[in-house]
Design a protein around this motif. Structure first.
Motif, PDB file in Angstrom:
ATOM      1  N   CYS A   1      43.784  43.730  44.114  1.00  0.00           N
ATOM      2  CA  CYS A   1      42.665  43.845  43.164  1.00  0.00           C
ATOM      3  C   CYS A   1      43.089  44.506  41.858  1.00  0.00           C
ATOM      4  CB  CYS A   1      41.526  44.655  43.783  1.00  0.00           C
ATOM      5  SG  CYS A   1      40.874  43.973  45.313  1.00  0.00           S
ATOM      6  N   HIS A   2      42.226  44.332  40.828  1.00  0.00           N
ATOM      7  CA  HIS A   2      42.375  44.917  39.491  1.00  0.00           C
ATOM      8  C   HIS A   2      43.568  44.343  38.737  1.00  0.00           C
ATOM      9  CE1 HIS A   2      39.344  47.545  41.035  1.00  0.00           C
ATOM     10  NE2 HIS A   2      40.166  48.191  41.829  1.00  0.00           N
TER      11      HIS A   2
ATOM     12  N   THR B   1      40.783  33.515  45.188  1.00  0.00           N
ATOM     13  CA  THR B   1      41.095  34.264  43.979  1.00  0.00           C
ATOM     14  C   THR B   1      39.805  34.385  43.187  1.00  0.00           C
ATOM     15  OG1 THR B   1      41.616  32.343  42.607  1.00  0.00           O
ATOM     16  CG2 THR B   1      43.435  33.296  43.886  1.00  0.00           C
ATOM     17  N   GLY B   2      39.766  35.311  42.239  1.00  0.00           N
ATOM     18  CA  GLY B   2      38.574  35.415  41.405  1.00  0.00           C
ATOM     19  C   GLY B   2      38.630  36.640  40.521  1.00  0.00           C
ATOM     20  N   ASP B   3      37.631  36.744  39.636  1.00  0.00           N
ATOM     21  CA  ASP B   3      37.470  37.903  38.769  1.00  0.00           C
ATOM     22  C   ASP B   3      36.133  38.522  39.140  1.00  0.00           C
ATOM     23  OD1 ASP B   3      37.452  39.826  36.831  1.00  0.00           O
ATOM     24  OD2 ASP B   3      37.764  38.463  35.141  1.00  0.00           O
ATOM     25  N   PHE B   4      36.159  39.586  39.950  1.00  0.00           N
ATOM     26  CA  PHE B   4      34.963  40.155  40.563  1.00  0.00           C
ATOM     27  C   PHE B   4      34.480  41.402  39.819  1.00  0.00           C
ATOM     28  CE2 PHE B   4      37.450  38.027  43.896  1.00  0.00           C
ATOM     29  CZ  PHE B   4      36.517  37.112  44.349  1.00  0.00           C
ATOM     30  N   PHE B   5      33.183  41.698  39.959  1.00  0.00           N
ATOM     31  CA  PHE B   5      32.557  42.795  39.222  1.00  0.00           C
ATOM     32  C   PHE B   5      33.256  44.123  39.488  1.00  0.00           C
ATOM     33  CE2 PHE B   5      29.392  46.153  38.577  1.00  0.00           C
ATOM     34  CZ  PHE B   5      28.892  45.817  37.332  1.00  0.00           C
TER      35      PHE B   5
ATOM     36  N   ALA C   1      43.943  46.498  34.865  1.00  0.00           N
ATOM     37  CA  ALA C   1      42.877  47.492  34.917  1.00  0.00           C
ATOM     38  C   ALA C   1      41.526  46.794  34.824  1.00  0.00           C
ATOM     39  CB  ALA C   1      43.042  48.512  33.786  1.00  0.00           C
ATOM     40  N   THR C   2      41.391  45.664  35.538  1.00  0.00           N
ATOM     41  CA  THR C   2      40.145  44.906  35.522  1.00  0.00           C
ATOM     42  C   THR C   2      39.210  45.407  36.628  1.00  0.00           C
ATOM     43  OG1 THR C   2      41.163  43.204  36.927  1.00  0.00           O
ATOM     44  CG2 THR C   2      41.253  42.853  34.556  1.00  0.00           C
ATOM     45  N   GLY C   3      37.898  45.238  36.416  1.00  0.00           N
ATOM     46  CA  GLY C   3      36.927  45.716  37.393  1.00  0.00           C
ATOM     47  C   GLY C   3      36.659  47.198  37.225  1.00  0.00           C
ATOM     48  N   ARG C   4      36.267  47.866  38.318  1.00  0.00           N
ATOM     49  CA  ARG C   4      35.932  49.295  38.258  1.00  0.00           C
ATOM     50  C   ARG C   4      37.193  50.125  38.479  1.00  0.00           C
ATOM     51  NH1 ARG C   4      31.215  51.479  42.084  1.00  0.00           N
ATOM     52  NH2 ARG C   4      32.757  51.068  43.724  1.00  0.00           N
TER      53      ARG C   4
ATOM     54  N   LYS D   1      40.204  41.072  38.743  1.00  0.00           N
ATOM     55  CA  LYS D   1      40.972  39.887  39.129  1.00  0.00           C
ATOM     56  C   LYS D   1      41.680  40.157  40.447  1.00  0.00           C
ATOM     57  CE  LYS D   1      41.656  38.255  34.396  1.00  0.00           C
ATOM     58  NZ  LYS D   1      42.619  37.937  33.323  1.00  0.00           N
ATOM     59  N   SER D   2      41.460  39.280  41.432  1.00  0.00           N
ATOM     60  CA  SER D   2      41.910  39.551  42.804  1.00  0.00           C
ATOM     61  C   SER D   2      42.495  38.306  43.456  1.00  0.00           C
ATOM     62  CB  SER D   2      40.740  40.059  43.656  1.00  0.00           C
ATOM     63  OG  SER D   2      40.148  41.213  43.089  1.00  0.00           O
TER      64      SER D   2
END
Length: 269
Positions: free
Chosen positions: A218-219, A195-199, A242-245, A203-204
């Motif tokens: 993802c997101h 798990t993690g919060d990636f660029f 709606a996290t990340g790109r 959040k995935s």
């Protein structure tokens, strides 16, 4: 009651054993899945590799079959498996994917800074390791999935993407648009391996379903599981965000098979 109904609906898809009708759709194209029958009458499954990686082998009505994930960059033509060390060929056919152009307001998400690039490189290593997980402990209980979230399928797998008119990697999953906070459910049983919060991915969650079959979410807005957790079919794992790109709230859902990202639609019942 709604969540309970979803879980009950998901549980109805579970089968006690993998049979032919429960295989992914056989589509031997870049980004697809090849179902390759194996000439083996042994009681134990043969050992199969593809490009040096172990391949999922399952019992079918006619014996054993290899379920092979084909990378999006795969060349058209003959490909080879090694079955107990001996070559077995299958053909990969051509497929043309559509184009998609998106406008990203956060320019760092299109042209990252040097510091961002360092972070992205580190995260890419973690993501790749999770997607290449191969666990022998348990075979997948099902090779057909339920949809992990209710919503509109907004972007299909394989789109040739342009961000702010700059070409980027093809779309490696299925996007399902839904409001922030919409529940996400595990489409099959498995174990959380990352798990993690990636660029880029935000959040995935990554779930290992066994024998090289891994799913990625993802997101996300929230994550309700941790590394090492065993999740069951239909279990709540987090919410849409709606996290990340992103250009709006949605779930990006990816399926990896023997380390290759393939079209999730091929696994949907």
């Amino acid at each position: 009651m709604r969540s309970l109904a979803l879980v009950v609906g998901f549980l109805g898809l579970a089968l006690p054993a993998v049979v032919s009708a429960n295989l992914p759709n056989n589509k031997a194209v870049p980004g697809g899945v090849a179902i390759v029958p194996l000439s083996s009458s042994e009681e134990t499954p043969p050992t199969v590799t593809y490009n040096g990686r172990s391949v999922l082998v399952t019992k079918t009505d006619d014996g054993w079959s290899a379920v092979v994930g084909i990378g999006l960059s795969a060349e058209i033509g003959e490909h080879r498996l090694k079955v107990n060390g001996k070559p077995t060929a299958f053909e990969v056919q051509d497929k043309q994917y559509a184009e998609q152009r998106l406008t990203i307001s956060n320019r760092r998400q299109v042209n990252p800074s040097p510091e961002d690039l360092e972070r992205i490189g580190s995260e890419r290593t973690r993501i790749r390791a999770a997607l290449e997980t191969y666990s022998e402990a348990a075979s997948p209980e099902a090779l057909r999935f339920a949809i992990p979230v209710e919503g509109r399928r907004s972007s299909p797998f394989g789109l040739r993407r342009f961000f702010n008119d700059q070409p980027r990697n093809p779309h490696s999953g299925l996007d399902i648009a839904a409001p922030t906070g919409t529940p996400i459910h595990a489409p099959a049983s498995g174990t959380v391996v990352e798990t993690g919060d990636f660029f880029f991915n935000g959040k995935s969650v990554f779930i290992d379903h066994g024998h090289g079959l891994v799913t990625m979410y993802c997101h996300m807005d929230s994550i309700d599981v941790a590394v090492g957790d065993r999740v069951e079919l239909g279990q709540f794992i987090g919410t849409v965000g709606a996290t990340g790109r992103v250009t709006g709230p949605h779930l990006h859902w990816s399926v990896a098979l023997n380390g290759n990202l393939v079209d999730p639609e091929l696994f949907i019942d």
